[in-house]
Design a protein around this motif. Structure first.
Motif, PDB file in Angstrom:
ATOM      1  N   ASP A 373       0.870  -1.176   0.000  1.00 16.37           N
ATOM      2  CA  ASP A 373       0.000   0.000   0.000  1.00 16.37           C
ATOM      3  C   ASP A 373       0.913   1.234   0.000  1.00 16.37           C
ATOM      4  O   ASP A 373       1.472   1.594   1.041  1.00 16.37           O
ATOM      5  CB  ASP A 373      -0.893  -0.031   1.256  1.00 16.37           C
ATOM      6  CG  ASP A 373      -1.875   1.123   1.269  1.00 16.37           C
ATOM      7  OD1 ASP A 373      -1.780   1.992   0.374  1.00 16.37           O
ATOM      8  OD2 ASP A 373      -2.723   1.146   2.173  1.00 16.37           O
ATOM      9  N   THR A 375       0.399   4.230   0.085  1.00 17.23           N
ATOM     10  CA  THR A 375       0.052   5.339   0.976  1.00 17.23           C
ATOM     11  C   THR A 375       0.762   5.187   2.326  1.00 17.23           C
ATOM     12  O   THR A 375       0.860   6.137   3.097  1.00 17.23           O
ATOM     13  CB  THR A 375      -1.466   5.432   1.216  1.00 17.23           C
ATOM     14  OG1 THR A 375      -1.902   4.234   1.851  1.00 17.23           O
ATOM     15  CG2 THR A 375      -2.232   5.621  -0.082  1.00 17.23           C
ATOM     16  N   ALA A 381       5.158  10.361  -0.432  1.00 16.11           N
ATOM     17  CA  ALA A 381       3.890  11.084  -0.281  1.00 16.11           C
ATOM     18  C   ALA A 381       3.610  12.025  -1.453  1.00 16.11           C
ATOM     19  O   ALA A 381       2.478  12.122  -1.930  1.00 16.11           O
ATOM     20  CB  ALA A 381       3.878  11.845   1.035  1.00 16.11           C
ATOM     21  N   SER A 382       4.628  12.724  -1.948  1.00 18.67           N
ATOM     22  CA  SER A 382       4.356  13.748  -2.971  1.00 18.67           C
ATOM     23  C   SER A 382       4.101  13.134  -4.346  1.00 18.67           C
ATOM     24  O   SER A 382       3.616  13.815  -5.245  1.00 18.67           O
ATOM     25  CB  SER A 382       5.518  14.741  -3.041  1.00 18.67           C
ATOM     26  OG  SER A 382       6.622  14.113  -3.638  1.00 18.67           O
ATOM     27  N   ARG A 384       2.780   9.688  -4.839  1.00 20.44           N
ATOM     28  CA  ARG A 384       2.009   8.443  -4.910  1.00 20.44           C
ATOM     29  C   ARG A 384       0.698   8.561  -5.693  1.00 20.44           C
ATOM     30  O   ARG A 384       0.270   7.594  -6.315  1.00 20.44           O
ATOM     31  CB  ARG A 384       1.781   7.855  -3.534  1.00 20.44           C
ATOM     32  CG  ARG A 384       0.941   8.710  -2.644  1.00 20.44           C
ATOM     33  CD  ARG A 384       0.856   8.095  -1.275  1.00 20.44           C
ATOM     34  NE  ARG A 384       0.277   9.050  -0.369  1.00 20.44           N
ATOM     35  CZ  ARG A 384       0.682   9.247   0.877  1.00 20.44           C
ATOM     36  NH1 ARG A 384       1.674   8.534   1.364  1.00 20.44           N
ATOM     37  NH2 ARG A 384       0.105  10.138   1.631  1.00 20.44           N
ATOM     38  N   ASP A 385       0.087   9.755  -5.700  1.00 21.15           N
ATOM     39  CA  ASP A 385      -1.177   9.865  -6.436  1.00 21.15           C
ATOM     40  C   ASP A 385      -0.957   9.804  -7.954  1.00 21.15           C
ATOM     41  O   ASP A 385      -1.909   9.626  -8.718  1.00 21.15           O
ATOM     42  CB  ASP A 385      -1.885  11.187  -6.083  1.00 21.15           C
ATOM     43  CG  ASP A 385      -2.371  11.156  -4.651  1.00 21.15           C
ATOM     44  OD1 ASP A 385      -2.497  10.044  -4.101  1.00 21.15           O
ATOM     45  OD2 ASP A 385      -2.586  12.242  -4.069  1.00 21.15           O
ATOM     46  N   GLN A 386       0.282  10.003  -8.374  1.00 25.05           N
ATOM     47  CA  GLN A 386       0.571   9.998  -9.811  1.00 25.05           C
ATOM     48  C   GLN A 386       0.939   8.596 -10.313  1.00 25.05           C
ATOM     49  O   GLN A 386       1.132   8.386 -11.503  1.00 25.05           O
ATOM     50  CB  GLN A 386       1.749  10.935 -10.103  1.00 25.05           C
ATOM     51  CG  GLN A 386       1.554  12.352  -9.597  1.00 25.05           C
ATOM     52  CD  GLN A 386       2.794  13.203  -9.864  1.00 25.05           C
ATOM     53  OE1 GLN A 386       3.468  13.055 -10.871  1.00 25.05           O
ATOM     54  NE2 GLN A 386       3.096  14.101  -8.940  1.00 25.05           N
ATOM     55  N   ASP A 392      -5.604   0.271 -11.576  1.00 28.13           N
ATOM     56  CA  ASP A 392      -5.905   1.102 -12.746  1.00 28.13           C
ATOM     57  C   ASP A 392      -5.966   0.279 -14.031  1.00 28.13           C
ATOM     58  O   ASP A 392      -6.372   0.788 -15.069  1.00 28.13           O
ATOM     59  CB  ASP A 392      -4.829   2.196 -12.901  1.00 28.13           C
ATOM     60  CG  ASP A 392      -4.783   3.121 -11.697  1.00 28.13           C
ATOM     61  OD1 ASP A 392      -5.863   3.568 -11.271  1.00 28.13           O
ATOM     62  OD2 ASP A 392      -3.678   3.355 -11.169  1.00 28.13           O
ATOM     63  N   ARG A 407      -3.452  -3.174  -5.275  1.00 25.62           N
ATOM     64  CA  ARG A 407      -2.686  -2.026  -4.752  1.00 25.62           C
ATOM     65  C   ARG A 407      -1.225  -2.047  -5.192  1.00 25.62           C
ATOM     66  O   ARG A 407      -0.481  -1.105  -4.938  1.00 25.62           O
ATOM     67  CB  ARG A 407      -2.756  -2.013  -3.215  1.00 25.62           C
ATOM     68  CG  ARG A 407      -4.088  -1.539  -2.661  1.00 25.62           C
ATOM     69  CD  ARG A 407      -3.967  -1.154  -1.187  1.00 25.62           C
ATOM     70  NE  ARG A 407      -3.596  -2.288  -0.369  1.00 25.62           N
ATOM     71  CZ  ARG A 407      -4.468  -3.095   0.246  1.00 25.62           C
ATOM     72  NH1 ARG A 407      -5.764  -2.872   0.127  1.00 25.62           N
ATOM     73  NH2 ARG A 407      -4.059  -4.095   0.983  1.00 25.62           N
ATOM     74  N   ARG A 420       0.002   7.468 -13.870  1.00 24.50           N
ATOM     75  CA  ARG A 420      -1.422   7.130 -13.838  1.00 24.50           C
ATOM     76  C   ARG A 420      -2.192   7.971 -14.862  1.00 24.50           C
ATOM     77  O   ARG A 420      -3.180   7.528 -15.418  1.00 24.50           O
ATOM     78  CB  ARG A 420      -1.934   7.416 -12.431  1.00 24.50           C
ATOM     79  CG  ARG A 420      -3.370   7.099 -12.221  1.00 24.50           C
ATOM     80  CD  ARG A 420      -3.724   7.360 -10.773  1.00 24.50           C
ATOM     81  NE  ARG A 420      -4.052   6.130 -10.106  1.00 24.50           N
ATOM     82  CZ  ARG A 420      -4.153   5.993  -8.795  1.00 24.50           C
ATOM     83  NH1 ARG A 420      -3.894   7.008  -8.013  1.00 24.50           N
ATOM     84  NH2 ARG A 420      -4.499   4.855  -8.271  1.00 24.50           N
ATOM     85  N   SER A 421      -1.700   9.214 -15.094  1.00 29.56           N
ATOM     86  CA  SER A 421      -2.398  10.087 -16.047  1.00 29.56           C
ATOM     87  C   SER A 421      -1.367  10.950 -16.771  1.00 29.56           C
ATOM     88  O   SER A 421      -0.184  10.959 -16.403  1.00 29.56           O
ATOM     89  CB  SER A 421      -3.393  10.973 -15.321  1.00 29.56           C
ATOM     90  OG  SER A 421      -2.672  11.797 -14.426  1.00 29.56           O
ATOM     91  N   ALA A 424       1.195  13.456 -14.993  1.00 29.56           N
ATOM     92  CA  ALA A 424       2.190  12.957 -14.028  1.00 29.56           C
ATOM     93  C   ALA A 424       3.601  13.348 -14.460  1.00 29.56           C
ATOM     94  O   ALA A 424       3.874  13.523 -15.644  1.00 29.56           O
ATOM     95  CB  ALA A 424       2.083  11.437 -13.921  1.00 29.56           C
TER      96      ALA A 424
END
Ligand SMILES: Cc1cc2nc3c(=O)[nH]c(=O)nc-3n(C[C@H](O)[C@H](O)[C@H](O)COP(=O)(O)OP(=O)(O)OC[C@H]3O[C@@H](n4cnc5c(N)ncnc54)[C@H](O)[C@@H]3O)c2cc1C
Length: 502
Positions: A373, A375, A381-382, A384-386, A392, A407, A420-421, A424
């Motif tokens: 995971d 997260t 942290a800066s 992980r959303d990317q 996905d 995950r 991811r997009s 990124a």
């Protein structure tokens, strides 16, 4: 080499004790082998200047355990020498072997290769034979756990792989063409600009120790200390002497911790398993062969998902040695089909609730392994959303049915993170996940020992490729300027200035 064979020959059938002569001779031979292989290859990577005006680090390897040191070995073998390897732990305490691993012997068969990268004199077998002779090797059942640690440290020394210990990565960000990595080490905080970062962070390197949730249990609560442990904690087993200990989980680490408690004199150790019986077959072993190790990453997503979720769902049995170790003690029991439904800690002990009733213990050990995971990794942290995950790539229903598999990060052919997009940062491609988190994409090439050699080689080849491609124009200029007058000693030599086409 003859010297070693003589030495081993002398030991055969005779002295089986540790002797420095055998190891000294092996070290000479191993160093000679490395020289024969031109190790380390001269650095060829074009020096880069970081945003702070200083030379950038070509590859920063975070984690100096088995995978980190083998990655460094593979890179140096290919002439990537401007590298740093850091580890947050002190020397010799990298990884589980000398810390929280509690089995007597490795779980894998003794014929392990990997940290040697194919150099026969650097294999575990060569190291063991140098200590105990060929008879000793033949008599060996499985590698003693602390031997494996000593062996890894020995390879590290012979292959000259310096680790900067007590140095932790605290954050990782993209910064223009570089990765900006914040470190905290003995000299205080430091910022390193690196072209590539290898995350060799270990079994929990893409997650954290797994803690189940219970209504009455707060892992951060003060009462928990000394009463509730995770199997990866530093546990003083001596304080469990004469005590009743509960263990949640029935995997390898559950048995290893139960065995350690029993040997330290625990009065009773009760293990709780959700299943009706222990898993019987280690499917990972059935997938531990060169075809799988080299071919798995080339499969389409559907097949990789099918293989890996099958292996995960089957679960691995504990090694029979660990089970027998516990079964030798009268105070040991397993309660099957009894998952914990609640856990409450008070001043006197711990109350465990199961569908069958309530059980009182002085202390409990949670042996539920490690979660994947991202997260949980504060260092990332800066970013992980990317990061693209397997979730996905799969239909929501599939991900919901296999939450952990979903995950895992979805990695490219060189263990690199994928975006991811579209928004990124392109720097994700310079972050290489060389830990258990690679398993859904590459198989267990940076998680279990058998796949390590294939994994480290693949990783190094990808980094070498990327560094060359990024500087291809510089390499072309260098090629044009390259001047090594082959014919200078002959009468046909023509100096460069006279070679212009007429
Ligand atoms: C208890 C146990 C027993 C195992 N037994 C076997 C076995 O018998 N056979 C087998 O094939 N495999 C086994 N494995 C699996 C695998 O071989 C080991 O986990 C092995 O240690 C993996 O090597 P590694 O380099 O990925 O991780 P590690 O050896 O754990 O090294 C990772 C390193 O990263 C460092 N680190 C983490 N975060 C940071 C940070 N932010 N900054 C700096 N450093 C950081 C850690 O301090 C650690 O030293 C076992 C695993 C465990 C947990």
């Amino acid at each position: 080499m003859d010297k070693i064979l003589d030495n081993i020959g002398q030991r055969k059938g005779g002295d089986a004790g540790i002797g420095s002569t055998g190891l000294g001779a092996l070290e000479d031979a191993a160093r000679h082998d490395l020289q024969r292989l031109n190790y380390p290859t001269a650095n060829w990577v074009v020096p880069a200047t970081a945003p702070d005006g200083k030379p950038a680090c070509d590859v920063l390897i975070v984690g100096g355990g088995m995978c980190g040191q083998t990655a460094a070995f593979a890179l140096r073998r290919d002439g990537v020498c401007n590298i740093r390897i850091i580890d947050r732990n002190p020397p010799g305490r990298e990884g589980p072997w000398g810390t929280f691993a509690r089995m007597e012997t490795l779980r894998s068969p003794k014929q392990l290769t990997g940290p040697d990268l194919g150099v026969a004199t650097l294999t575990y077998r060569a190291w063991y034979e140098a200590h105990h002779g060929i008879d000793g090797w033949e008599a060996l059942h499985k590698a003693p756990r602390l031997d494996w640690l000593d062996y890894l440290l020995w390879v590290r020394r012979i292959a000259a792989l310096p680790i900067e210990n007590d140095t932790a990565m605290t954050s990782l960000d993209a910064d223009g063409a570089f990765l900006r990595v914040s470190l905290r080490g003995p000299r205080g905080p430091e910022v390193v600009f690196a072209r590539k970062v290898v995350l060799a962070l270990g079994r929990d390197g893409s997650g954290a120790p797994r803690w189940p949730t219970f209504a009455s249990f707060d892992p951060a609560g003060a009462a928990v200390r000394g009463r509730v442990f995770h199997s990866s904690d530093d546990i003083d087993f001596a304080v469990l002497a004469g005590r009743r200990v509960g263990v949640l989980g029935a995997g390898a680490s559950a048995f290893d911790n139960a065995g350690s408690a029993l040997e330290a004199g625990a009065g009773a150790v009760v293990m709780f398993a959700r299943r009706r019986f222990l898993p019987q077959v280690n499917k990972s072993k059935g997938a531990s062969f060169p075809g799988f190790q080299r071919g798995f990453a080339a499969l389409d997503d559907d097949r990789r998902w099918r293989f890996m979720t099958y292996i995960f769902d089957e679960q691995a049995p504990p090694p029979h040695e660990s089970v027998l170790r516990c079964d030798r003690h009268e105070g040991f029991a397993i309660r099957f089909s009894e998952p914990w439904t609640d856990l409450a800690v008070d001043g006197d002990g711990v109350m465990v609730t199961t569908p069958a009733g309530r059980h009182r213990f002085d202390a409990v050990i949670i042996a539920t392994g490690f979660d994947v995971d991202l997260t949980e990794r504060l260092e990332l942290a800066s970013l992980r959303d990317q990061i693209m995950l397997w979730a996905d790539r799969r239909a929501p229903a599939e991900s919901a049915a296999e939450l952990e598999a979903a995950r895992f990060p979805y990695l490219g052919d060189g263990f690199q993170l994928c975006p991811r997009s579209e928004g990124a940062t392109p720097r994700l491609a310079d972050i290489h996940v060389f830990n258990w988190g690679c398993t859904m994409s590459h198989g267990p090439l940076a998680g279990d020992i058998p796949g390590l050699g294939v994994g480290a080689t693949r990783l190094a080849h990808a980094i070498v490729r990327d560094l060359f491609v990024a500087d291809a124009d510089c390499h072309f200029e260098a090629l044009v300027a390259h001047e090594e007058p082959e014919l200078a000693p002959t009468r046909y030599f023509v100096p460069r200035e006279q070679r212009a086409v007429e």
